[in-house]
Design an enzyme around this catalytic site. Structure first.
Site, PDB file in Angstrom:
ATOM      1  N   HIS A   1       0.810  -1.219   0.000  1.00  0.00           N
ATOM      2  CA  HIS A   1       0.000   0.000   0.000  1.00  0.00           C
ATOM      3  C   HIS A   1       0.846   1.272   0.000  1.00  0.00           C
ATOM      4  O   HIS A   1       2.057   1.256   0.246  1.00  0.00           O
ATOM      5  CB  HIS A   1      -0.957  -0.002   1.200  1.00  0.00           C
ATOM      6  CG  HIS A   1      -0.296   0.054   2.553  1.00  0.00           C
ATOM      7  ND1 HIS A   1       0.031   1.234   3.179  1.00  0.00           N
ATOM      8  CD2 HIS A   1       0.086  -0.933   3.407  1.00  0.00           C
ATOM      9  CE1 HIS A   1       0.572   0.982   4.359  1.00  0.00           C
ATOM     10  NE2 HIS A   1       0.623  -0.331   4.525  1.00  0.00           N
TER      11      HIS A   1
ATOM     12  N   CYS B   1       2.744  -4.733   7.005  1.00  0.00           N
ATOM     13  CA  CYS B   1       2.495  -4.558   5.574  1.00  0.00           C
ATOM     14  C   CYS B   1       3.675  -3.855   4.914  1.00  0.00           C
ATOM     15  O   CYS B   1       4.495  -3.220   5.573  1.00  0.00           O
ATOM     16  CB  CYS B   1       1.225  -3.755   5.348  1.00  0.00           C
ATOM     17  SG  CYS B   1      -0.291  -4.630   5.800  1.00  0.00           S
TER      18      CYS B   1
END
Length: 526
Positions: free
Chosen positions: A429, A448
């Site tokens: 992301h 992440c």
């Protein structure tokens, strides 16, 4: 009898596929059928039971439970292969090499029972060697809870039978050795480090930054370290003066170790300098083991992430088409190691706070300030999806709510994320902390992977520049409305971890950000 001995010549050479191996697999032919030392001996299959090896039992069952190592040439080829397996980062003692050599030395004096025992031992250890060469000695799933790699079992019986039927040793050995480019670079790295002499350098001790043209007693040991690792070429002036030549050597050293190449000797550079030859060798061996765990072949198009190198590369038809800097998980929230397939691009994503961040970060903030989440654009929702006023939030049941951040430029996920199936609820992301990409140490996320300039990456994945031009993507982002788009072109994602390799005959290392290397080497040598 002949076919069994011919078969074993092939078996004995399956593990000798390295370019620098003693046997040239491309030119080796089956040994002369008359090259025998005795008759094949039949034995009771119960003798295989103590080995507790299904692959051993299957192999000898296919040979009617008869000995197969009559040829001295074949036996010694296997023994030499195992003796030299250190060049692959493997340990000859794992395959009882001393015992095998002892039996070989007195082979002509062995009675039938002893010959059978030697035959079984030789096959068992050779099969073990081939399996370790192909899949690694250890199982990563038993070592790490956040490593999800599929490792296929090696069918040594099929490989050996194919070798017999096709008389193609060079082709069959490729089924036992990792073919990845990085694995080859690690083999080269191990060879390079073995060429270095004994490391007699003294540790560098310095609590302060050392800048160019400074004078510091630590510079003497720094110069000796740089000379040892061949970053500094001249030893004419081993003084405490940090001269121009040494500055350039330090910059070269920093580049090889993934550090900021500014010539300033700080804590990170001193730490890297103080690794010994043996420690670096162990690091290379640990990384060789990892690359035996990883996929043996790559998809046509894929995204390759090296976690400790903070790097993401897109490879299409064997060409790197995009490279990005990334931010990965901090030590207590490690980015998982996995293989998957990219599925969806999500523009203007919402962010649902995961349990770990909720427990460790947000709940403590809410206890101090009920408006803490509201100030970050995070809404609180009950089980009926009704938004809850922070003043009415129940601190006694904080997990009874969902915590969702609305889309926008300052959303924790930024303006785009890329989903792929995995059991860790991680994804790629954007970020609202875009300045972090300028840092050298980018182990900063909650697990992440954050990508620098991710809209370019998203456009590449969508593979339709006419429909999704950058202008079109900017207009989508400007709506602040969540949009899901499927990725039609198939991209695999390999999110892996390695800290050593070689480039252009130079050793390359990266900081072991999760402190895995030393422990893995220790496990390998148990």
């Amino acid at each position: 009898m002949n076919k069994y001995c011919l078969f074993i010549v092939l078996l004995a050479l399956l593990s000798c596929g390295k370019k620098d191996s003693i046997i040239n697999l491309d030119t080796f032919k089956i040994s002369d059928s008359n090259d025998k030392e005795g008759e094949i001996i039949e034995f009771d299959s119960i003798l295989i039971s103590p080995f507790k090896s299904r692959s051993l039992a299957d192999f000898y069952s296919s040979k009617n439970n008869q000995t197969v190592w009559q040829s001295e040439k074949n036996r010694k080829t296997i023994l030499e292969t195992i003796k030299n397996c250190e060049s692959e980062g493997l340990n000859p003692s794992d395959y009882t090499i001393s015992k095998l050599l002892g039996l070989e030395k007195k082979f002509t004096e062995l009675d039938e029972d002893e010959q059978v025992n030697y035959d079984l031992l030789l096959t068992y250890n050779f099969q073990k060697y081939l399996t370790h060469l192909h899949n690694g000695k250890l199982n990563p799933k038993k070592l790490y809870p956040n490593w999800d790699l599929h490792i296929e079992e090696l069918d040594t019986k099929a490989i050996l039978n194919n070798a017999l039927e096709k008389d193609s040793l060079a082709g069959e050995i490729k089924k036992c050795q990792p073919r990845a480019l990085t694995y080859g670079k690690l083999i080269k790295a191990l060879s390079l480090i073995n060429e270095f002499p004994e490391d007699k350098t003294e540790p560098v001790v310095s609590d302060e930054k050392i800048e160019p043209d400074a004078t510091n007693p630590a510079v003497i040991n720094i110069k000796k370290k740089l000379l040892y690792w061949k970053d500094l070429e001249s030893n004419d002036s081993i003084t405490s003066h940090y001269d121009t030549e040494t500055v350039e050597a330090v910059k070269k050293f920093q580049t090889r170790h993934g550090l900021i190449s500014d010539g300033i000797i700080g804590k990170s550079t001193v730490t890297a300098l103080n690794f010994t030859k043996e420690e670096r060798k162990h690091q290379i061996i640990a990384n060789l083991e990892r690359w035996r765990w990883y996929a043996k072949s790559f998809a046509q198009n894929y995204v390759l992430i090296n976690i400790p190198n903070y790097s993401l590369n897109v490879i299409e038809d064997q060409n790197i088409t995009m490279s990005k800097r990334i931010v990965v998980g901090k030590s207590k929230r490690k980015t998982p190691v996995l293989t998957s397939i990219l599925q969806t691009v999500v523009f203007n994503p919402t962010w649902t706070v995961p349990p770990t961040i909720l427990k460790e970060d947000l709940i403590p903030e809410m206890m101090q300030n009920r408006n803490a989440l509201k100030n970050k654009g995070i809404g609180i929702y009950d089980s009926k999806n009704n938004e809850v006023d922070p003043a009415k939030w129940d601190p006694n049941r904080p997990r009874g709510y969902r915590y969702v951040q609305k889309p926008g430029y300052y959303n924790a996920l930024g303006v785009v994320k890329i989903n792929f199936p995995n059991k860790y609820s991680v994804y790629l992301h954007d970020t609202n902390h875009r300045n972090l990409f300028e840092r050298n140490n980018r182990s900063l996320s909650s697990g992440c992977v954050r990508i620098e300039n991710p809209l370019e990456f998203a456009q590449l994945l969508l593979d339709n520049p006419k429909k999704y031009s950058m202008e079109k993507i900017d207009s989508i982002v400007a709506t602040k409305t969540t949009l899901f788009l499927g990725i039609k072109k198939r991209y695999a994602i390999y999110q892996w971890y390695w800290t050593a390799w070689s480039e252009d005959n130079e050793l390359i290392f990266r900081t072991d950000i999760y402190n895995l290397d030393a422990d893995l080497y220790t496990q390998l040598r148990k």
